[in-house]
Motif scaffolding. Structure first.
Motif, PDB file in Angstrom:
ATOM      1  N   GLU A   1       6.671  -5.224  -7.339  1.00  0.00           N
ATOM      2  CA  GLU A   1       6.118  -3.888  -7.496  1.00  0.00           C
ATOM      3  C   GLU A   1       5.251  -3.826  -8.749  1.00  0.00           C
ATOM      4  OE1 GLU A   1       7.937   0.497  -8.345  1.00  0.00           O
ATOM      5  OE2 GLU A   1       8.983  -0.763  -6.889  1.00  0.00           O
ATOM      6  N   LYS A   2       4.050  -3.280  -8.591  1.00  0.00           N
ATOM      7  CA  LYS A   2       3.142  -3.117  -9.721  1.00  0.00           C
ATOM      8  C   LYS A   2       2.954  -1.637  -9.989  1.00  0.00           C
ATOM      9  CE  LYS A   2       0.395  -7.145  -8.449  1.00  0.00           C
ATOM     10  NZ  LYS A   2      -0.937  -7.610  -8.039  1.00  0.00           N
ATOM     11  N   GLU A   3       2.707  -1.296 -11.254  1.00  0.00           N
ATOM     12  CA  GLU A   3       2.420   0.100 -11.582  1.00  0.00           C
ATOM     13  C   GLU A   3       1.063   0.475 -11.022  1.00  0.00           C
ATOM     14  OE1 GLU A   3       2.975   1.848 -15.359  1.00  0.00           O
ATOM     15  OE2 GLU A   3       4.718   0.603 -15.812  1.00  0.00           O
ATOM     16  N   HIS A   4       0.944   1.735 -10.627  1.00  0.00           N
ATOM     17  CA  HIS A   4      -0.303   2.243 -10.078  1.00  0.00           C
ATOM     18  C   HIS A   4      -0.785   3.370 -10.983  1.00  0.00           C
ATOM     19  CE1 HIS A   4      -3.055   4.172  -7.218  1.00  0.00           C
ATOM     20  NE2 HIS A   4      -3.131   2.982  -6.675  1.00  0.00           N
TER      21      HIS A   4
ATOM     22  N   ARG B   1      -2.240   6.187 -10.275  1.00  0.00           N
ATOM     23  CA  ARG B   1      -2.081   7.554  -9.765  1.00  0.00           C
ATOM     24  C   ARG B   1      -0.723   7.824  -9.133  1.00  0.00           C
ATOM     25  NH1 ARG B   1      -6.115   8.958  -5.565  1.00  0.00           N
ATOM     26  NH2 ARG B   1      -5.478   6.931  -4.847  1.00  0.00           N
ATOM     27  N   PHE B   2      -0.142   6.844  -8.487  1.00  0.00           N
ATOM     28  CA  PHE B   2       1.106   7.033  -7.760  1.00  0.00           C
ATOM     29  C   PHE B   2       2.273   6.437  -8.529  1.00  0.00           C
ATOM     30  CE2 PHE B   2      -2.141   6.828  -4.420  1.00  0.00           C
ATOM     31  CZ  PHE B   2      -1.872   7.991  -3.722  1.00  0.00           C
ATOM     32  N   LYS B   3       3.430   7.112  -8.421  1.00  0.00           N
ATOM     33  CA  LYS B   3       4.657   6.568  -8.996  1.00  0.00           C
ATOM     34  C   LYS B   3       5.681   6.489  -7.867  1.00  0.00           C
ATOM     35  CE  LYS B   3       8.221   7.163 -12.365  1.00  0.00           C
ATOM     36  NZ  LYS B   3       8.826   7.907 -13.423  1.00  0.00           N
ATOM     37  N   ARG B   4       6.326   5.353  -7.771  1.00  0.00           N
ATOM     38  CA  ARG B   4       7.311   5.169  -6.709  1.00  0.00           C
ATOM     39  C   ARG B   4       8.660   5.718  -7.150  1.00  0.00           C
ATOM     40  NH1 ARG B   4       8.393  -0.188  -3.072  1.00  0.00           N
ATOM     41  NH2 ARG B   4       9.969   0.781  -1.755  1.00  0.00           N
ATOM     42  N   VAL B   5       9.292   6.480  -6.256  1.00  0.00           N
ATOM     43  CA  VAL B   5      10.646   6.993  -6.453  1.00  0.00           C
ATOM     44  C   VAL B   5      11.402   6.644  -5.165  1.00  0.00           C
ATOM     45  CG1 VAL B   5      12.074   9.008  -6.936  1.00  0.00           C
ATOM     46  CG2 VAL B   5       9.741   8.895  -7.846  1.00  0.00           C
TER      47      VAL B   5
ATOM     48  N   MET C   1       6.294   5.075   0.896  1.00  0.00           N
ATOM     49  CA  MET C   1       6.430   3.623   1.045  1.00  0.00           C
ATOM     50  C   MET C   1       7.279   3.297   2.281  1.00  0.00           C
ATOM     51  SD  MET C   1       4.668   2.424  -1.382  1.00  0.00           S
ATOM     52  CE  MET C   1       5.129   0.702  -1.386  1.00  0.00           C
ATOM     53  N   PRO C   2       7.016   2.139   2.896  1.00  0.00           N
ATOM     54  CA  PRO C   2       7.843   1.719   4.034  1.00  0.00           C
ATOM     55  C   PRO C   2       9.300   1.531   3.594  1.00  0.00           C
ATOM     56  CG  PRO C   2       5.868   0.372   3.872  1.00  0.00           C
ATOM     57  CD  PRO C   2       5.941   1.206   2.620  1.00  0.00           C
ATOM     58  N   ARG C   3      10.200   1.851   4.483  1.00  0.00           N
ATOM     59  CA  ARG C   3      11.630   1.713   4.180  1.00  0.00           C
ATOM     60  C   ARG C   3      12.066   0.260   4.282  1.00  0.00           C
ATOM     61  NH1 ARG C   3      14.509   7.300   5.041  1.00  0.00           N
ATOM     62  NH2 ARG C   3      12.652   8.477   4.555  1.00  0.00           N
ATOM     63  N   TYR C   4      13.026  -0.080   3.478  1.00  0.00           N
ATOM     64  CA  TYR C   4      13.561  -1.436   3.451  1.00  0.00           C
ATOM     65  C   TYR C   4      14.139  -1.802   4.822  1.00  0.00           C
ATOM     66  CZ  TYR C   4      16.398  -5.412   1.987  1.00  0.00           C
ATOM     67  OH  TYR C   4      16.961  -6.652   1.867  1.00  0.00           O
ATOM     68  N   LYS C   5      13.735  -2.920   5.364  1.00  0.00           N
ATOM     69  CA  LYS C   5      14.185  -3.449   6.652  1.00  0.00           C
ATOM     70  C   LYS C   5      13.762  -2.598   7.848  1.00  0.00           C
ATOM     71  CE  LYS C   5      18.023  -6.206   5.006  1.00  0.00           C
ATOM     72  NZ  LYS C   5      19.418  -6.556   5.167  1.00  0.00           N
ATOM     73  N   ASN C   6      12.908  -1.591   7.628  1.00  0.00           N
ATOM     74  CA  ASN C   6      12.401  -0.791   8.732  1.00  0.00           C
ATOM     75  C   ASN C   6      11.004  -0.296   8.356  1.00  0.00           C
ATOM     76  OD1 ASN C   6      11.984   0.731  10.978  1.00  0.00           O
ATOM     77  ND2 ASN C   6      13.910   1.845  10.861  1.00  0.00           N
ATOM     78  N   PRO C   7       9.999  -1.165   8.433  1.00  0.00           N
ATOM     79  CA  PRO C   7       8.667  -0.825   7.949  1.00  0.00           C
ATOM     80  C   PRO C   7       7.954   0.258   8.750  1.00  0.00           C
ATOM     81  CG  PRO C   7       8.616  -2.929   9.082  1.00  0.00           C
ATOM     82  CD  PRO C   7      10.058  -2.515   8.991  1.00  0.00           C
ATOM     83  N   PHE C   8       8.507   0.640   9.899  1.00  0.00           N
ATOM     84  CA  PHE C   8       7.871   1.691  10.694  1.00  0.00           C
ATOM     85  C   PHE C   8       8.274   3.089  10.231  1.00  0.00           C
ATOM     86  CE2 PHE C   8       8.038  -2.070  13.409  1.00  0.00           C
ATOM     87  CZ  PHE C   8       6.678  -2.248  13.606  1.00  0.00           C
ATOM     88  N   LEU C   9       9.311   3.183   9.411  1.00  0.00           N
ATOM     89  CA  LEU C   9       9.702   4.457   8.808  1.00  0.00           C
ATOM     90  C   LEU C   9       9.240   4.463   7.359  1.00  0.00           C
ATOM     91  CD1 LEU C   9      13.368   4.970  10.084  1.00  0.00           C
ATOM     92  CD2 LEU C   9      11.296   6.103  10.870  1.00  0.00           C
ATOM     93  N   LYS C  10       8.676   5.587   6.936  1.00  0.00           N
ATOM     94  CA  LYS C  10       8.169   5.682   5.568  1.00  0.00           C
ATOM     95  C   LYS C  10       8.776   6.885   4.867  1.00  0.00           C
ATOM     96  CE  LYS C  10       3.670   3.630   6.503  1.00  0.00           C
ATOM     97  NZ  LYS C  10       2.217   3.849   6.434  1.00  0.00           N
ATOM     98  N   GLY C  11       8.746   6.833   3.542  1.00  0.00           N
ATOM     99  CA  GLY C  11       9.206   7.956   2.733  1.00  0.00           C
ATOM    100  C   GLY C  11       8.156   9.056   2.703  1.00  0.00           C
ATOM    101  N   LYS C  12       8.278   9.933   1.727  1.00  0.00           N
ATOM    102  CA  LYS C  12       7.380  11.086   1.606  1.00  0.00           C
ATOM    103  C   LYS C  12       6.361  10.864   0.498  1.00  0.00           C
ATOM    104  CE  LYS C  12      11.044  14.271   2.838  1.00  0.00           C
ATOM    105  NZ  LYS C  12      11.875  15.391   2.410  1.00  0.00           N
ATOM    106  N   LEU C  13       5.239  11.532   0.622  1.00  0.00           N
ATOM    107  CA  LEU C  13       4.304  11.667  -0.478  1.00  0.00           C
ATOM    108  C   LEU C  13       4.619  13.008  -1.115  1.00  0.00           C
ATOM    109  CD1 LEU C  13       1.833  10.944  -2.189  1.00  0.00           C
ATOM    110  CD2 LEU C  13       0.413  11.979  -0.413  1.00  0.00           C
ATOM    111  N   ILE C  14       5.049  12.979  -2.368  1.00  0.00           N
ATOM    112  CA  ILE C  14       5.417  14.205  -3.074  1.00  0.00           C
ATOM    113  C   ILE C  14       4.291  14.555  -4.032  1.00  0.00           C
ATOM    114  CG2 ILE C  14       7.096  15.277  -4.617  1.00  0.00           C
ATOM    115  CD1 ILE C  14       9.141  13.204  -3.523  1.00  0.00           C
ATOM    116  N   LEU C  15       3.758  15.754  -3.883  1.00  0.00           N
ATOM    117  CA  LEU C  15       2.688  16.244  -4.751  1.00  0.00           C
ATOM    118  C   LEU C  15       3.291  17.190  -5.776  1.00  0.00           C
ATOM    119  CD1 LEU C  15       0.204  17.125  -1.907  1.00  0.00           C
ATOM    120  CD2 LEU C  15       0.086  15.134  -3.393  1.00  0.00           C
TER     121      LEU C  15
END
Length: 92
Positions: A2-5, A7-11, A65-79
């Motif tokens: 994982e690299k820092e971005h 604009r986006f921060k991963r949670v 981001m894609p979920r661990y072991k299930n890349p077809f499910l993704k998390g949310k984009l939180i603004l």
């Protein structure tokens, strides 16, 4: 890895984006385009009559981001909205 971005921060599976708005945009509405990590463009806009307050949040399902072991499910984009207030307002 994982690299820092800039604009986006991963949670976990979600992505957090701080969106800056002017006071005018927060009170009267806005339309902004956000480029996602996979180079797609999302149109983010407020509804007529909706007031955005400083530190308000909004989320968009399946844009994180894609979920661990299930890349077809993704998390949310939180603004998270950061409303910039002017130092002074012209009386006119």
């Amino acid at each position: 890895d994982e690299k820092e971005h800039p604009r986006f921060k991963r949670v976990h599976d979600d992505l957090l984006l701080v969106m800056e708005l002017t006071l005018s945009e927060a009170l009267t509405g806005f339309k902004k385009v956000v480029e996602t990590l996979d180079k797609r463009n999302l149109l983010i806009c407020s509804q007529p009559g909706e007031v955005i307050k400083p530190e308000d949040f909004r989320s968009i399902d399946d844009e994180g981001m894609p979920r661990y072991k299930n890349p077809f499910l993704k998390g949310k984009l939180i603004l998270k909205f950061d409303v910039t207030f002017p130092e002074k307002i012209d009386v006119e």
